[in-house]
Design a protein around this motif. Sequence first.
Motif, short mmCIF file in Angstrom:
data_model
loop_
_atom_site.label_atom_id
_atom_site.label_comp_id
_atom_site.label_asym_id
_atom_site.label_seq_id
_atom_site.Cartn_x
_atom_site.Cartn_y
_atom_site.Cartn_z
N HIS A 147 27.01 -29.12 17.73
CA HIS A 147 26.83 -28.88 19.16
C HIS A 147 25.37 -28.53 19.41
CE1 HIS A 147 27.13 -24.70 17.80
NE2 HIS A 147 28.32 -25.01 17.27
N SER A 148 25.06 -28.21 20.66
CA SER A 148 23.67 -28.00 21.04
C SER A 148 23.02 -26.85 20.30
CB SER A 148 23.56 -27.77 22.56
OG SER A 148 24.36 -26.67 22.96
N ASP A 149 23.82 -25.88 19.84
CA ASP A 149 23.25 -24.71 19.17
C ASP A 149 22.93 -24.95 17.69
OD1 ASP A 149 23.38 -23.20 21.48
OD2 ASP A 149 25.39 -22.43 21.03
N ASN A 150 23.56 -25.97 17.08
CA ASN A 150 23.32 -26.17 15.64
C ASN A 150 22.89 -27.58 15.27
OD1 ASN A 150 25.64 -27.71 15.79
ND2 ASN A 150 26.88 -26.38 14.48
N VAL A 151 22.72 -28.46 16.26
CA VAL A 151 22.35 -29.83 15.95
C VAL A 151 20.98 -29.92 15.27
CG1 VAL A 151 21.34 -30.30 18.24
CG2 VAL A 151 22.25 -32.20 16.86
#
Length: 256
Positions: free
Chosen positions: A7-11
Amino acid sequence: MELIDIHSDNVHEHGFFCMRSKPKSTGYRKKLAWLTERFKEGLHLKMVVDEGQPRGFIEYMPSEYNWRGISGANYIVIHCLWIVGKGKGKGYGSSLLQACIAHAKALNKSGVAMVTSSETWLSDKAFFLKHGFASIDAAPPSFELIVNRFDDQPPPAFNHGWEKRAEAYAEGLTVIRADQCPYFEEAVNTFREAAAERGIPFTLVDIDHCQDAQHGPSPYGVFHVLLNGSLLTYHPMSKRELHKRLDVHLLQHAGN
């Protein structure tokens, strides 16, 4: 084996599997920007990792925002399911697909759909038929729409009319592409160079919205190559293969 939700936090930490060895390339950066926007629309990407190495991934999103040549409501549409060569036959694909199906049911969706092809670049339907999918529609040259239905609600449908839409690109070689795949950037350069070598006018059209992908000149939605108003291919290819395809196409349409 572990399934990781990207997701946007871990991509930025895990990447998105494709071209992970080239994070500074234009194709990678464009895909990353595309993903960042799609996460806001409900896109999900799951990566399977085994022995510390990524082995494959599945990318899917709500049918209302899908980037294939289909329309539908309250379904999940799988864009890609890819397991690298040495990882095949170990259950990675089944694990990813079952996770997607379970997620769709948890979201109270009516089913899961996918565009397949017997040609390269898209998954073949055989694997999915073993997991409760059924073919409900077909489109040239080798596309099929398959679904796994959970209820009696209408499934998604192909947005037919491909040839009519292709006619709008009647002159030269036209590549229509989205940033959904990081390999498209290099593919565009190959097509551009081949067109120059042939003395064929070249046009590049960017797809920036899911509605344009859903109503493009082929069911793939995110990559189309047209020659004088008809579909030449929907996937990247080597320059040698492309020149052969151009020879056959031009011969078949000579005098038309």
